[in-house]
Design an enzyme around this catalytic site. Structure first.
Site, mmCIF file in Angstrom:
data_model
loop_
_atom_site.group_PDB
_atom_site.id
_atom_site.type_symbol
_atom_site.label_atom_id
_atom_site.label_comp_id
_atom_site.label_asym_id
_atom_site.label_seq_id
_atom_site.Cartn_x
_atom_site.Cartn_y
_atom_site.Cartn_z
ATOM 1 N N GLY A 29 2.909 2.383 10.816
ATOM 2 C CA GLY A 29 3.892 3.461 10.669
ATOM 3 C C GLY A 29 4.635 3.817 11.943
ATOM 4 O O GLY A 29 5.290 4.858 12.014
ATOM 5 N N GLU A 52 -5.025 -4.783 10.725
ATOM 6 C CA GLU A 52 -4.007 -3.751 10.877
ATOM 7 C C GLU A 52 -4.247 -2.998 12.183
ATOM 8 O O GLU A 52 -5.050 -2.037 12.208
ATOM 9 C CB GLU A 52 -4.074 -2.764 9.710
ATOM 10 C CG GLU A 52 -3.796 -3.379 8.367
ATOM 11 C CD GLU A 52 -3.230 -2.356 7.373
ATOM 12 O OE1 GLU A 52 -2.151 -2.596 6.857
ATOM 13 O OE2 GLU A 52 -3.857 -1.309 7.169
ATOM 14 N N GLY A 71 3.058 -1.045 4.277
ATOM 15 C CA GLY A 71 3.099 0.381 3.953
ATOM 16 C C GLY A 71 4.522 0.810 3.640
ATOM 17 O O GLY A 71 5.030 0.603 2.541
ATOM 18 N N GLY A 72 5.188 1.371 4.623
ATOM 19 C CA GLY A 72 6.525 1.956 4.451
ATOM 20 C C GLY A 72 7.510 1.059 3.715
ATOM 21 O O GLY A 72 8.207 1.513 2.795
ATOM 22 N N ASN A 99 0.866 -1.179 0.000
ATOM 23 C CA ASN A 99 0.000 0.000 0.000
ATOM 24 C C ASN A 99 0.903 1.229 0.000
ATOM 25 O O ASN A 99 1.497 1.566 1.015
ATOM 26 C CB ASN A 99 -0.895 -0.034 1.258
ATOM 27 C CG ASN A 99 -1.744 1.216 1.389
ATOM 28 O OD1 ASN A 99 -1.788 2.046 0.479
ATOM 29 N ND2 ASN A 99 -2.418 1.354 2.518
ATOM 30 N N TRP A 100 0.987 1.863 -1.158
ATOM 31 C CA TRP A 100 1.922 2.997 -1.300
ATOM 32 C C TRP A 100 1.369 4.286 -0.677
ATOM 33 O O TRP A 100 2.064 5.288 -0.626
ATOM 34 C CB TRP A 100 2.236 3.232 -2.779
ATOM 35 C CG TRP A 100 3.007 2.103 -3.424
ATOM 36 C CD1 TRP A 100 3.494 0.976 -2.805
ATOM 37 C CD2 TRP A 100 3.394 1.999 -4.803
ATOM 38 N NE1 TRP A 100 4.153 0.184 -3.717
ATOM 39 C CE2 TRP A 100 4.099 0.793 -4.954
ATOM 40 C CE3 TRP A 100 3.208 2.809 -5.927
ATOM 41 C CZ2 TRP A 100 4.621 0.377 -6.185
ATOM 42 C CZ3 TRP A 100 3.721 2.400 -7.151
ATOM 43 C CH2 TRP A 100 4.424 1.192 -7.273
ATOM 44 N N LYS A 101 0.113 4.252 -0.293
ATOM 45 C CA LYS A 101 -0.528 5.441 0.308
ATOM 46 C C LYS A 101 -0.325 6.656 -0.602
ATOM 47 O O LYS A 101 -0.327 6.496 -1.823
ATOM 48 C CB LYS A 101 -0.006 5.652 1.732
ATOM 49 C CG LYS A 101 -0.153 4.366 2.568
ATOM 50 C CD LYS A 101 0.088 4.548 4.023
ATOM 51 C CE LYS A 101 -0.115 3.203 4.731
ATOM 52 N NZ LYS A 101 0.057 3.270 6.170
ATOM 53 N N HIS A 161 -9.393 1.245 5.106
ATOM 54 C CA HIS A 161 -8.107 1.414 5.805
ATOM 55 C C HIS A 161 -8.295 2.363 6.996
ATOM 56 O O HIS A 161 -9.084 3.309 6.903
ATOM 57 C CB HIS A 161 -7.066 1.968 4.829
ATOM 58 C CG HIS A 161 -5.676 1.915 5.380
ATOM 59 N ND1 HIS A 161 -5.214 2.840 6.275
ATOM 60 C CD2 HIS A 161 -4.678 1.026 5.202
ATOM 61 C CE1 HIS A 161 -3.962 2.528 6.607
ATOM 62 N NE2 HIS A 161 -3.617 1.430 5.976
ATOM 63 N N GLU A 180 -6.603 4.728 8.036
ATOM 64 C CA GLU A 180 -6.361 6.150 7.724
ATOM 65 C C GLU A 180 -7.593 6.771 7.082
ATOM 66 O O GLU A 180 -7.891 7.949 7.308
ATOM 67 C CB GLU A 180 -5.125 6.271 6.815
ATOM 68 C CG GLU A 180 -3.847 6.037 7.613
ATOM 69 C CD GLU A 180 -2.699 5.437 6.820
ATOM 70 O OE1 GLU A 180 -2.748 5.424 5.580
ATOM 71 O OE2 GLU A 180 -1.745 4.954 7.464
ATOM 72 N N SER A 214 3.803 -2.014 10.369
ATOM 73 C CA SER A 214 5.259 -2.078 10.573
ATOM 74 C C SER A 214 5.867 -3.420 10.170
ATOM 75 O O SER A 214 6.790 -3.913 10.816
ATOM 76 C CB SER A 214 5.604 -1.734 12.022
ATOM 77 O OG SER A 214 5.223 -0.396 12.315
HETATM 78 P P1 13P Z 1 3.280 0.458 7.654
HETATM 79 O O1 13P Z 1 3.782 -0.838 7.043
HETATM 80 O O2 13P Z 1 4.018 1.659 7.169
HETATM 81 O O3 13P Z 1 3.200 0.359 9.139
HETATM 82 O O4 13P Z 1 1.782 0.663 7.118
HETATM 83 C C1 13P Z 1 0.896 -0.389 7.216
HETATM 84 C C2 13P Z 1 -0.322 -0.053 6.462
HETATM 85 O O5 13P Z 1 -1.060 0.835 6.841
HETATM 86 C C3 13P Z 1 -0.595 -0.813 5.216
HETATM 87 O O6 13P Z 1 -1.886 -0.591 4.766
#
Ligand code: 13P
Length: 252
Positions: free
Chosen positions: A171, A165, A231-232, A9-11, A95, A97, A210
């Site tokens: 993050g 999640e 994510g990251g 997920n590149w956000k 998600h 967020e 993470s």
């Molecule tokens: P991180 O891997 O950066 O913690 O993000 C997880 C995430 O929200 C994937 O959708």
């Protein structure tokens, strides 16, 4: 037997050029990998370019969001048909967020999941508790409601993926321990089992929060953890490929 999945997920990251380069690196690095699925979720602006880059390979495309109407006066939204047209197979829905910054509700998540299925898209439905909820000991209560409401009125589980999640792990560099993840994944599978029966053994449940190439090995060893929503660590070719490699090594 369940397979595995790793979704990046590149956000809100990557220009079109950056997205193409990253997708090409993932496609080349993941070539020949068997037994699972690799999925990339770029921002809307890069969906089509990433699709052109990965087309014909085993890497699949996901959108990060969807709207639950077919068309019309919904400024800023993107419809199921548009996502199909851009090459998407999956859509991330609900998600944390989006729940936090864009006020998405369980009912909205349910409407989006249903719309995905109607349109032939596969929703990756995200659930997770906050740090306060975990501290208060209401994790299962919260997750149970999120799962039941997201699946309300959906009669078939085929084509649905769930991602656990925990909000406190996203993050933060503070991933759930393999045992903490397994407990919630098993709980989710049981909730799904109460709703749909034995077929719950087939649903893919991803862990997100993470995830790195260092911690994925232990997480994926857990019985009910079927992959990762990253994510990251999905923003760098080497770290994302490292996660895929460590999963495939555990599957041997
Ligand atoms: P991180 O891997 O950066 O913690 O993000 C997880 C995430 O929200 C994937 O959708």
């Amino acid at each position: 037997m369940r397979t595995w999945m790793v979704a990046g997920n590149w956000k809100m990251n990557n220009t079109i050029r950056e997205a193409i380069d990253l997708a090409k690196g993932v496609k080349d690095g993941a070539a020949g990998i068997k037994g699972g699925e690799v999925v990339l979720a770029p921002p809307y602006t890069a969906l089509q370019s990433v699709y052109e880059t990965i087309k014909g390979s085993q890497v699949l495309l996901a959108a990060q969001n969807i709207y639950f109407e077919d068309k019309g006066a919904y400024t800023g939204e993107v419809s199921p048909a548009m996502l199909k047209d851009a090459g998407c197979t999956y859509v991330i829905v609900g998600h944390s967020e989006r729940r936090k910054y864009f006020y998405e509700t369980d009912e909205g998540v349910n409407a989006k999941a249903k719309k995905c299925l109607q349109a032939g898209l596969k929703p990756i439905i995200c659930v997770g508790e906050t740090e306060v909820e975990r501290e208060k000991g209401v994790t299962e209560f919260v997750i149970g409601i999120q799962v039941k409401k997201a699946l309300h009125g959906i009669d078939k589980l085929d084509n649905i993926v769930i991602a656990y999640e925990p909000v406190w792990a996203i993050g933060t560099g503070k991933n759930a321990t393999p045992m903490e993840a397994e407990e919630v994944h098993r709980f989710i599978r049981n909730v799904v089992g109460d709703m749909y029966g034995e077929i719950c053994k087939k649903i893919m449940i991803l862990y997100g929060g993470s995830v790195t190439s260092e911690n994925i090995g232990e997480l994926i060893s857990m019985e009910d953890v079927d992959g990762a929503l990253v994510g990251g660590a999905s923003l760098k070719i080497d770290s994302f490929l490292g996660i895929i490699r460590n999963i495939t090594e555990k599957q041997k």
